[in-house]
Design an enzyme around this catalytic site. Structure first.
Site, mmCIF file in Angstrom:
data_model
loop_
_atom_site.group_PDB
_atom_site.id
_atom_site.type_symbol
_atom_site.label_atom_id
_atom_site.label_comp_id
_atom_site.label_asym_id
_atom_site.label_seq_id
_atom_site.Cartn_x
_atom_site.Cartn_y
_atom_site.Cartn_z
ATOM 1 N N TYR A 148 -54.183 -10.599 -10.562
ATOM 2 C CA TYR A 148 -55.220 -9.979 -11.842
ATOM 3 C C TYR A 148 -56.280 -9.112 -11.392
ATOM 4 C CZ TYR A 148 -57.247 -9.363 -15.975
ATOM 5 O OH TYR A 148 -58.091 -9.248 -17.483
ATOM 6 N N ASN A 201 -65.665 -13.959 -22.585
ATOM 7 C CA ASN A 201 -64.166 -13.922 -22.763
ATOM 8 C C ASN A 201 -63.618 -13.993 -24.614
ATOM 9 O OD1 ASN A 201 -65.083 -15.861 -20.401
ATOM 10 N ND2 ASN A 201 -62.898 -17.137 -21.054
ATOM 11 N N ARG A 217 -69.012 -20.999 -20.685
ATOM 12 C CA ARG A 217 -68.193 -19.795 -20.622
ATOM 13 C C ARG A 217 -69.078 -19.166 -21.827
ATOM 14 N NH1 ARG A 217 -66.466 -21.622 -16.452
ATOM 15 N NH2 ARG A 217 -64.283 -21.445 -16.285
ATOM 16 N N LYS A 277 -57.893 -5.539 -11.321
ATOM 17 C CA LYS A 277 -59.634 -4.867 -11.957
ATOM 18 C C LYS A 277 -60.401 -4.383 -10.997
ATOM 19 C CE LYS A 277 -58.373 -6.027 -16.159
ATOM 20 N NZ LYS A 277 -57.708 -4.452 -16.942
ATOM 21 N N SER A 301 -62.704 -6.263 -16.232
ATOM 22 C CA SER A 301 -62.834 -8.562 -16.732
ATOM 23 C C SER A 301 -63.970 -8.686 -15.919
ATOM 24 C CB SER A 301 -61.470 -9.199 -16.008
ATOM 25 O OG SER A 301 -61.692 -9.797 -16.190
ATOM 26 N N LYS A 312 -51.629 -9.501 -18.407
ATOM 27 C CA LYS A 312 -53.122 -10.230 -18.489
ATOM 28 C C LYS A 312 -53.295 -11.428 -17.882
ATOM 29 C CE LYS A 312 -54.264 -10.979 -23.066
ATOM 30 N NZ LYS A 312 -54.305 -11.630 -23.833
ATOM 31 N N ASN A 327 -55.194 -19.354 -22.391
ATOM 32 C CA ASN A 327 -57.095 -19.867 -22.809
ATOM 33 C C ASN A 327 -57.000 -20.486 -24.109
ATOM 34 O OD1 ASN A 327 -56.681 -16.533 -22.815
ATOM 35 N ND2 ASN A 327 -57.727 -17.111 -21.557
ATOM 36 N N PHE A 368 -56.887 0.507 -22.456
ATOM 37 C CA PHE A 368 -56.642 -1.572 -22.752
ATOM 38 C C PHE A 368 -54.998 -1.520 -21.862
ATOM 39 C CE2 PHE A 368 -58.575 -0.695 -27.127
ATOM 40 C CZ PHE A 368 -60.284 -1.249 -26.275
ATOM 41 N N ASP A 390 -48.164 2.069 -26.654
ATOM 42 C CA ASP A 390 -47.755 0.465 -26.410
ATOM 43 C C ASP A 390 -46.493 0.586 -26.101
ATOM 44 O OD1 ASP A 390 -47.913 -2.093 -26.209
ATOM 45 O OD2 ASP A 390 -49.821 -2.486 -26.767
#
Ligand code: NAD
Ligand code: WQD
Length: 343
Positions: free
Chosen positions: A151, A181, A233, A155, A126, A86, A201, A82, A32
């Site tokens: 974004y 979600n 959602r 994907k 996603s 995002k 979010n 990952f 990371d």
């Protein structure tokens, strides 16, 4: 022990997934650059799993540095990718940064997998790839609409790159997981959603309001054609999502795939409205949330939830948590985060 490279290991989904992988006997190497996370997340993961984890702090857009990980670990059996930026809103104002980071890191990882003969790949996709779809529930074959943001386009393009790569590299088998979600936190409350910028979010917005970081929660719209007027959602608990990666990996290692690139929706298939989510929070915490109905948010779709038949049947995965568990664990994390991280 099968060795797995987890990219974005300090991030929200990566950190929780590492715990589930180790609980199921995998050895993890993590990488990371902490562009959207903190290094202490890895310390906390280590304290939860009670062992040290080999971790690289570096940018996957740097090909030579990325290759070094594969040179150091010639026994890597799989990569779970990952790492990506995002934030939907940020991608609208900084599209090139999103294309650069999300696509170049993916290309570098794939080229290393090819050069170092790594046989298995799992990609974080996603539900945003479906765009503003009206077909509900969303199945894996629901056609893509126009991406609603750069974004989401990273994907869509990322998936296409992997499909082309799979066609040319029969020895590599891939799974694309389209998350709906993700929300909630690990039961220990030591890790959870912890972005470096303000969260946008719903679930973190609820807990940040309850803890007092925000004055009120704005509920974006109560005039949608849904049972209470707010958007629907498919909220999936982070540990359920984490476990789906373990299941996907076990499936690939057992050579069960029918095609060398398969795709699965990852939600729980149960649509929840914004107001139902707020009331679930109030129920499990016993406190009233200060919320106000506000105008609709640009770009929001009325309702989106997954058909989960395929992931249940093929990957043998089932959700164990519901919206109340999501709120309970997110709240425990928020309280702990305030006292030990921000406070
Ligand atoms: P996150 O931001 O918490 O984690 C991503 C991690 O990747 C961060 O720690 C970041 O520092 C790291 N990273 C980014 N670019 C990097 C690079 N070039 N080199 C090395 N590290 C890099 O996000 P998350 O919620 O854990 O999401 C993980 C993946 O799942 C992402 O690909 C995201 O697009 C996807 N996804 C997330 C959601 C969601 O709501 N959280 C939904 C659908 C898909
Ligand atoms: C959920 C609902 C809001 C905040 C995003 C990305 C998507 C994927 C998942 C990455 C909506 C409402 C929210 C608030 C509110 N991520 N809301 N008040 O937009 O469904 O999806 O995360 O791949 O690509 O777009 O998630 O949590 O932002 O919103 O009323 O303060 O909560 O309007 O109806 P979304 P969200």
């Amino acid at each position: 022990m099968n060795k797995v490279l987890v990219t974005g290991g300090c991030g929200y989904i990566g950190s929780h997934t590492i715990i589930d992988l180790i609980d199921h006997g995998f050895e993890v190497v993590s990488v990371d650059n902490n562009i959207n996370s903190y290094t202490y997340a890895m310390d906390r993961v280590e304290s939860i799993v009670k062992r040290s984890i080999t971790h690289y702090r570096m940018d996957l857009c740097d090909l030579e540095a990325t290759r070094q990980i594969f040179k150091d670990h010639p026994d890597i059996k799989a990569v779970i990718h990952f790492a990506a930026l995002k934030s939907v809103g940020e991608s609208v104002s900084q599209p090139l940064r999103y294309f650069d980071n999300n696509l170049n890191s993916l290309l570098n990882v794939l080229s290393c997998m090819r050069d170092f003969n790594v046989p298995h790949f799992i990609f974080s996709s996603s539900c945003s790839v479906y765009g503003n779809t009206t077909a509900l529930p969303v199945t894996e074959t629901t056609p893509f609409e126009e991406a609603e943001s750069p974004y989401a386009r990273t994907k869509q393009i990322g998936e296409q790159i992997i499909r082309d790569f799979a066609r040319a590299n029969a020895a590599v088998s891939s799974i694309l997981l389209r998350y709906f979600n993700p929300a909630g936190a690990h039961e220990s409350a030591l890790i959870g959603e912890d972005p470096v910028h303000e969260a946008w979010n719903l679930v973190p917005a609820i807990t940040e309001t309850a803890i007092g970081h925000r004055e009120e929660l704005l509920v974006f719209g109560d005039d949608y054609p849904t049972r209470d007027g707010s958007c629907i959602r498919d909220y999936i608990h982070i540990m359920d999502l984490a476990n789906a990666h373990t299941k996907a990996l076990q499936y690939l290692l057992a050579d069960k795939q029918e095609q060398n690139c398969e795709v699965y929706n990852l939600g729980i298939g149960n649509g929840v409205t914004v107001l139902e989510a707020v009331h679930a929070f109030e129920k499990v915490t016993g406190q009233k949330l200060n919320y106000r109905i506000a105008p609709r948010r640009d770009g929001d779709v009325v309702a989106v939830y997954a058909d989960t038949g395929l992931v249940g049947e093929r990957l043998n995965w089932q959700a164990r948590y519901n919206i109340e568990d999501i709120m309970r664990t997110a709240w425990a994390w928020e309280k702990q985060r305030k006292s030990t991280v921000n406070g």
